[in-house]
Design a protein around this motif. Structure first.
Motif, PDB file in Angstrom:
ATOM      1  N   SER A 263       0.817  -1.216   0.000  1.00 47.36           N
ATOM      2  CA  SER A 263       0.000   0.000   0.000  1.00 47.36           C
ATOM      3  C   SER A 263       0.856   1.273   0.000  1.00 47.36           C
ATOM      4  N   SER A 264       2.055   1.207   0.533  1.00 43.85           N
ATOM      5  CA  SER A 264       2.899   2.400   0.607  1.00 43.85           C
ATOM      6  C   SER A 264       4.042   2.398  -0.407  1.00 43.85           C
ATOM      7  N   ASN A 265       4.071   1.437  -1.306  1.00 49.85           N
ATOM      8  CA  ASN A 265       5.129   1.342  -2.290  1.00 49.85           C
ATOM      9  C   ASN A 265       4.802   2.230  -3.490  1.00 49.85           C
ATOM     10  N   PRO A 266       5.523   3.339  -3.687  1.00 53.34           N
ATOM     11  CA  PRO A 266       5.218   4.230  -4.807  1.00 53.34           C
ATOM     12  C   PRO A 266       5.628   3.654  -6.169  1.00 53.34           C
ATOM     13  N   PHE A 267       6.428   2.608  -6.186  1.00 51.62           N
ATOM     14  CA  PHE A 267       6.918   2.038  -7.436  1.00 51.62           C
ATOM     15  C   PHE A 267       6.105   0.836  -7.912  1.00 51.62           C
ATOM     16  N   LYS A 268       5.087   0.469  -7.165  1.00 53.39           N
ATOM     17  CA  LYS A 268       4.259  -0.663  -7.558  1.00 53.39           C
ATOM     18  C   LYS A 268       3.441  -0.284  -8.786  1.00 53.39           C
ATOM     19  N   ASP A 269       3.336  -1.218  -9.725  1.00 55.80           N
ATOM     20  CA  ASP A 269       2.551  -0.966 -10.927  1.00 55.80           C
ATOM     21  C   ASP A 269       1.085  -0.802 -10.562  1.00 55.80           C
ATOM     22  N   LYS A 270       0.463   0.202 -11.179  1.00 51.87           N
ATOM     23  CA  LYS A 270      -0.953   0.465 -10.913  1.00 51.87           C
ATOM     24  C   LYS A 270      -1.838  -0.563 -11.605  1.00 51.87           C
TER      25      LYS A 270
END
Length: 72
Positions: free
Chosen positions: A59-66
């Motif tokens: 939930s807090s990973n800004p690099f995770k693919d949307k």
């Protein structure tokens, strides 16, 4: 004449190397065993906040693919 200039430059360069080695020889050194022990202690004290060990919440990973990748 250029032979004198060339040998003069090499003498100056050699003198700089000797001066640098003298400075390094007079430096106080820390024993590796003490430094390694301090490094291990630091790692153990901070392991709970290390993202490489604990991972990052999705939930807090800004690099995770949307979006997920879909192959047709």
């Amino acid at each position: 004449m250029s032979g004198k200039v060339c040998s003069s430059n090499s003498v100056v360069q050699a003198q700089r190397v000797v001066d640098q080695l003298r400075v390094e020889a007079t430096m106080e050194r820390i024993k590796i065993s003490l430094t390694a022990a301090e490094l291990v202690q630091y790692c153990q004290e901070h392991r709970r906040s290390d993202p490489l060990l604990t991972g990052i919440a999705a939930s807090s990973n800004p690099f995770k693919d949307k979006k997920t990748c879909v192959l047709l």
